[in-house]
Design an enzyme around this catalytic site. Structure first.
Site, PDB file in Angstrom:
ATOM      1  N   CYS A 111       0.922  -1.197  -0.009  1.00 38.84           N
ATOM      2  CA  CYS A 111       0.249  -0.200   0.194  1.00 38.84           C
ATOM      3  C   CYS A 111       0.788   1.453   0.052  1.00 38.84           C
ATOM      4  O   CYS A 111       0.357   2.459  -0.417  1.00 38.84           O
ATOM      5  CB  CYS A 111      -0.859   0.039   1.144  1.00 38.84           C
ATOM      6  N   HIS A 248      -3.433   6.928   2.816  1.00 42.35           N
ATOM      7  CA  HIS A 248      -3.979   5.699   2.054  1.00 42.35           C
ATOM      8  C   HIS A 248      -5.218   5.513   2.904  1.00 42.35           C
ATOM      9  O   HIS A 248      -5.442   5.593   3.875  1.00 42.35           O
ATOM     10  CB  HIS A 248      -3.030   4.577   2.610  1.00 42.35           C
ATOM     11  N   ASN A 278     -10.377  -0.318  -0.065  1.00 40.48           N
ATOM     12  CA  ASN A 278      -8.830  -0.277   0.038  1.00 40.48           C
ATOM     13  C   ASN A 278      -8.143  -0.539  -1.085  1.00 40.48           C
ATOM     14  O   ASN A 278      -8.421  -1.787  -1.672  1.00 40.48           O
ATOM     15  CB  ASN A 278      -8.390  -0.919   1.132  1.00 40.48           C
TER      16      ASN A 278
HETATM   17  N1  COA Z   1     -19.162  -9.239   8.394  1.00 42.19           N
HETATM   18  C1  COA Z   1     -19.821  -9.341   9.366  1.00 42.19           C
HETATM   19  N2  COA Z   1     -18.861 -10.141  10.552  1.00 42.19           N
HETATM   20  C2  COA Z   1     -17.674 -10.038  10.303  1.00 42.19           C
HETATM   21  C3  COA Z   1     -17.124  -9.349   9.242  1.00 42.19           C
HETATM   22  C4  COA Z   1     -17.827  -9.328   8.056  1.00 42.19           C
HETATM   23  N3  COA Z   1     -17.181  -8.957   6.846  1.00 42.19           N
HETATM   24  N4  COA Z   1     -15.694  -9.895   9.299  1.00 42.19           N
HETATM   25  C5  COA Z   1     -15.431 -10.445  10.518  1.00 42.19           C
HETATM   26  N5  COA Z   1     -16.501 -10.394  11.186  1.00 42.19           N
HETATM   27  C6  COA Z   1     -16.882 -10.913  12.500  1.00 42.19           C
HETATM   28  C7  COA Z   1     -15.658 -11.760  13.069  1.00 42.19           C
HETATM   29  O1  COA Z   1     -15.945 -13.079  12.774  1.00 42.19           O
HETATM   30  C8  COA Z   1     -15.758 -11.528  14.619  1.00 42.19           C
HETATM   31  O2  COA Z   1     -16.873 -12.388  15.063  1.00 42.19           O
HETATM   32  P1  COA Z   1     -16.606 -12.982  16.507  1.00 42.19           P
HETATM   33  O3  COA Z   1     -16.553 -12.119  17.355  1.00 42.19           O
HETATM   34  O4  COA Z   1     -18.164 -13.684  16.545  1.00 42.19           O
HETATM   35  O5  COA Z   1     -15.361 -13.907  16.227  1.00 42.19           O
HETATM   36  C9  COA Z   1     -16.241 -10.164  14.470  1.00 42.19           C
HETATM   37  O6  COA Z   1     -16.763  -9.779  13.266  1.00 42.19           O
HETATM   38  C10 COA Z   1     -15.258  -8.992  15.030  1.00 42.19           C
HETATM   39  O7  COA Z   1     -13.898  -9.335  14.272  1.00 42.19           O
HETATM   40  P2  COA Z   1     -12.889  -8.395  14.554  1.00 42.19           P
HETATM   41  O8  COA Z   1     -11.801  -8.928  13.471  1.00 42.19           O
HETATM   42  O9  COA Z   1     -12.369  -8.375  15.866  1.00 42.19           O
HETATM   43  O10 COA Z   1     -13.254  -6.917  14.106  1.00 42.19           O
HETATM   44  P3  COA Z   1     -12.607  -5.738  14.206  1.00 42.19           P
HETATM   45  O11 COA Z   1     -13.361  -4.826  15.016  1.00 42.19           O
HETATM   46  O12 COA Z   1     -11.136  -5.735  14.839  1.00 42.19           O
HETATM   47  O13 COA Z   1     -12.678  -4.992  12.796  1.00 42.19           O
HETATM   48  C11 COA Z   1     -11.167  -4.912  10.883  1.00 42.19           C
HETATM   49  C12 COA Z   1     -11.908  -5.795  11.790  1.00 42.19           C
HETATM   50  C13 COA Z   1     -10.460  -5.659   9.867  1.00 42.19           C
HETATM   51  C14 COA Z   1     -12.449  -3.836  10.080  1.00 42.19           C
HETATM   52  C15 COA Z   1     -10.143  -3.757  11.688  1.00 42.19           C
HETATM   53  O14 COA Z   1      -9.271  -4.751  12.423  1.00 42.19           O
HETATM   54  C16 COA Z   1      -9.211  -3.146  10.840  1.00 42.19           C
HETATM   55  O15 COA Z   1      -9.784  -2.092  10.111  1.00 42.19           O
HETATM   56  N6  COA Z   1      -8.038  -3.394  10.830  1.00 42.19           N
HETATM   57  C17 COA Z   1      -6.941  -2.621  10.039  1.00 42.19           C
HETATM   58  C18 COA Z   1      -6.923  -3.413   8.629  1.00 42.19           C
HETATM   59  C19 COA Z   1      -6.537  -2.500   7.460  1.00 42.19           C
HETATM   60  O16 COA Z   1      -6.907  -1.339   7.290  1.00 42.19           O
HETATM   61  N7  COA Z   1      -5.837  -3.314   6.761  1.00 42.19           N
HETATM   62  C20 COA Z   1      -5.175  -2.818   5.628  1.00 42.19           C
HETATM   63  C21 COA Z   1      -4.048  -1.787   6.086  1.00 42.19           C
HETATM   64  S1  COA Z   1      -3.018  -1.420   4.491  1.00 42.19           S
END
Ligand code: COA
Length: 321
Positions: A111, A248, A278
């Site tokens: 990225c 980004h 993204n």
């Molecule tokens: N729809 C519905 N539920 C979903 C899901 C989706 N698309 N994806 C995951 N879940 C569920 C998970 O299974 C989990 O369920 P559980 O609690 O029953 O196990 C729950 O949602 C929470 O998941 P979690 O991974 O803890 O969510 P989070 O609050 O950390 O959010 C992201 C996830 C990816 C949005 C967050 O971690 C994030 O933005 N991280 C940065 C990622 C990023 O920007 N990457 C690129 C950088 S270049």
């Protein structure tokens, strides 16, 4: 001598897929995706390829800069999803636009790819090696995403962004910061090219992006404000002097956290992730092109740019428009 951005262009695939569309094919919802990320929809390639979108974005940037193909000395594409291992996407762009005297190559900084390309072009330009460069970030991430993994597939989109940069006596790139942390590579990885000779059993799931979302989030909200702060200071400015921050586009909560840590209003952080998702290396140049075409960028304005992601890698710049 400085490196000045003199034109921008971008290209998104025609097909738009909303969060509601995704909720019809997997267990997710608009509420989950928008509240955690700010993403509402993304463009996904059907007919388009990484090269075809790059070529279109390049043509638009050249038209915007009023630069002819023969004037381009250097073409760099930041990408993790080129169509071929070889030839590079940059060589495909070179052939399509007829930039016969240019040197062309791709780089992989995930990225941060467009920002690394900008820094490489700047080094060549300041050294007097080249005068005019075409730099791009271009991705068809939809081909390296696991569409059965709802925790990653809802986050990404496809597209390409480009900028023409040129040596300029008066204004341009004021300061730069970049870095890498290879020890944390596994938190956002796509192994891809596993061995598939007859002696080796290959796990096909290794073809796709996998991510520890919370680790990536922690990395972004600490590294990005620190890198921006360092770059702004190197430019002899303070955060209050910056007119816009073009970051980004990974997640609205990361952007809000950076604006808070820098004590800058989030009005100064334009957004494209709501309609693009993204797009890795393409995020920053697409956002910059949208800002440029909306007329937000006026001569003399100070714009801070920052890319961050897989590698791990990060890079920030301050430019005078
Ligand atoms: N729809 C519905 N539920 C979903 C899901 C989706 N698309 N994806 C995951 N879940 C569920 C998970 O299974 C989990 O369920 P559980 O609690 O029953 O196990 C729950 O949602 C929470 O998941 P979690 O991974 O803890 O969510 P989070 O609050 O950390 O959010 C992201 C996830 C990816 C949005 C967050 O971690 C994030 O933005 N991280 C940065 C990622 C990023 O920007 N990457 C690129 C950088 S270049």
């Amino acid at each position: 001598m400085k490196t000045r951005i003199i034109g921008t262009g971008s290209c998104l695939p025609k097909t738009v897929v909303t969060n509601d569309d995704l909720s019809k094919i997997m267990d997710t919802s608009d509420e989950w995706i928008s509240s955690r990320t700010g993403i509402k929809e993304r463009h996904l390639a059907v007919e388009e390829t990484t090269a075809s979108m790059s070529i279109e974005a390049a043509k638009r940037a050249m038209e915007n800069a009023n630069v002819q193909a023969q004037e381009i000395d250097l073409i760099i594409v930041g990408t993790v999803s080129a169509d071929f291992v070889t030839p590079s996407c940059a060589c495909e762009v070179q052939a399509a636009i007829g930039a016969d005297s240019a040197v062309a190559f791709d780089i992989n900084a995930a990225c941060s790819g467009f920002m690394f390309a900008l820094n490489i072009a700047d080094a060549y330009i300041r050294a007097g090696v080249y005068r005019t460069a075409l730099i791009l970030g271009a991705e068809t991430l939809s081909k390296i995403i696991d569409w059965e993994d709802r925790s990653t597939c809802v986050l990404f989109g496809d597209g390409a962004g480009a900028a023409v940069v040129r040596a300029d006596e008066t204004c341009g790139l004021l300061a730069f910061d970049q870095g890498s942390d290879g020890k944390k590579g596994e938190v956002l990885a796509c192994p891809g090219r596993t061995n598939n000779n007859p002696l080796v059993k290959t796990d096909r799931t290794l073809r796709y992006v996998h991510m520890d979302g919370q680790e990536v989030y922690k990395f972004a909200v600490t590294t990005v404000p620190a890198s921006l702060q360092k770059t702004i200071e190197k430019a002899g400015l303070t955060a209050a002097d910056i007119d816009y921050f073009a970051l980004h586009q990974a997640n609205i909560r990361i952007i809000q956290s950076v604006s808070k840590r820098l004590h800058v209003s989030d009005d100064k952080f334009p957004i494209s992730l709501d309609h693009c998702g993204n797009i890795s290396a393409a995020s920053v140049p697409i956002l910059l092109d949208e800002m440029n075409r909306k007329g937000l960028l006026k001569p003399g304005m100070k714009v801070a740019l920052s890319g961050f992601g897989g590698g791990l890698t990060w890079a920030s710049a301050v430019v005078e428009w």
